[in-house]
Design a protein around this motif. Sequence first.
Motif, PDB file in Angstrom:
ATOM      1  N   MET A 119     -54.574 103.182 -24.749  1.00 23.69           N
ATOM      2  CA  MET A 119     -54.162 103.446 -23.539  1.00 23.69           C
ATOM      3  C   MET A 119     -53.081 104.523 -23.452  1.00 23.69           C
ATOM      4  SD  MET A 119     -54.252  99.590 -21.728  1.00 23.69           S
ATOM      5  CE  MET A 119     -53.579 100.155 -20.268  1.00 23.69           C
ATOM      6  N   GLY A 127     -63.070 103.260 -21.165  1.00 19.41           N
ATOM      7  CA  GLY A 127     -62.603 103.912 -20.205  1.00 19.41           C
ATOM      8  C   GLY A 127     -63.335 104.276 -18.995  1.00 19.41           C
ATOM      9  N   SER A 154     -54.473 104.823 -17.111  1.00 22.72           N
ATOM     10  CA  SER A 154     -54.096 105.566 -18.100  1.00 22.72           C
ATOM     11  C   SER A 154     -52.534 105.938 -17.855  1.00 22.72           C
ATOM     12  CB  SER A 154     -54.998 106.805 -18.208  1.00 22.72           C
ATOM     13  OG  SER A 154     -55.024 107.796 -17.116  1.00 22.72           O
ATOM     14  N   SER A 192     -61.497 103.128 -26.730  1.00 24.68           N
ATOM     15  CA  SER A 192     -61.489 101.771 -27.309  1.00 24.68           C
ATOM     16  C   SER A 192     -62.469 101.802 -28.280  1.00 24.68           C
ATOM     17  CB  SER A 192     -62.041 100.849 -26.329  1.00 24.68           C
ATOM     18  OG  SER A 192     -63.091 100.904 -25.555  1.00 24.68           O
ATOM     19  N   VAL A 217     -58.095 106.716 -21.825  1.00 26.27           N
ATOM     20  CA  VAL A 217     -58.196 105.340 -22.098  1.00 26.27           C
ATOM     21  C   VAL A 217     -59.559 105.269 -23.067  1.00 26.27           C
ATOM     22  CG1 VAL A 217     -59.017 102.897 -21.406  1.00 26.27           C
ATOM     23  CG2 VAL A 217     -57.062 104.227 -20.195  1.00 26.27           C
ATOM     24  N   GLU A 255     -60.150 104.863 -16.675  1.00 25.75           N
ATOM     25  CA  GLU A 255     -59.115 105.883 -17.175  1.00 25.75           C
ATOM     26  C   GLU A 255     -58.486 106.485 -16.165  1.00 25.75           C
ATOM     27  OE1 GLU A 255     -59.791 110.163 -19.629  1.00 25.75           O
ATOM     28  OE2 GLU A 255     -60.262 108.304 -20.621  1.00 25.75           O
TER      29      GLU A 255
END
Length: 301
Positions: free
Chosen positions: A140, A166, A190, A146, A144, A186
Amino acid sequence: MDRYYWGVDLGGTKIECAVIERNSDICVVRERIATESDQGYSHILNQIKLLIDRCVEQLGQRPQAIGFGTPGTLDPHYGVMKNCNSTALNGKPLDKDLMSLLGVKVVLANDANCFALAEAHFGAAKRVKPDAEVVFGIIMGTGVGSGVVVNGKGLYGRHGIAGEWGHNVIEPNGAACYCGQSGCLETVISGKGLERFYTEQSGRVLPLPEIVALAANNDLHAQATMARMSNYFGIAVAQIINVLDPDVIVIGGGVGNIDALYQQAEQAILPHLFNGELNTLIVKPDLGDSAGVFGAAALVK
């Protein structure tokens, strides 16, 4: 079996290589070089080769395989890079070109997947839960991203987009996202999303660290920004836990440094969780900016 495993973090401004001793997990060589991406795709490839050659000279032997963390994804159907912010890579068969240039096996994964792999194999997840089956790594920051690690291996998916947390819409009719949707996670949690919300509320343009400090000093607009962050974080993380039920969630990036995220995590997540208690461990990363290159090495571990 090669005594070492090699990882390369291919960034927009720098390329970094780490060589790790297989039995001890000790890094024995670590070098970096400028990417100089503005000079084009062929130049980036040549910079990578130059870096690998320097590491070979130091170590005295060549690798059998190299893992690469990339600023985008290799499309599993078309065999070319996509979604790269280093735009010279987009549409290029990076893995094939690297294998041809370097003469070794090459494995690619995006930077968020490498972050998750690094923290699972070498970092926070390994420290707090060595037998973790599922690790979810979150970055983050400006955006964003993952990654998902299951039984020590990255999960990439049919389209190569596993972990694109995100870009799930969490605020319908919200702010426009560069991906073409509106209200993506996001755009909400973010660093840029939080700064934008604060500006909308207060009329002032401030960087996120100042907003966090103001929240601690009873600035109502800053407190509303932090409350919004925790609320949407809780909803979005609960969705991940409901689907994947990870043992550990590791949060990196600038927003991941905000203590309130951890202090309020349980009360933010529980109302949306399909369980009466939260047992998932939610932790800060151990590896910092080393995660990319160590995660790339884990691709060939």
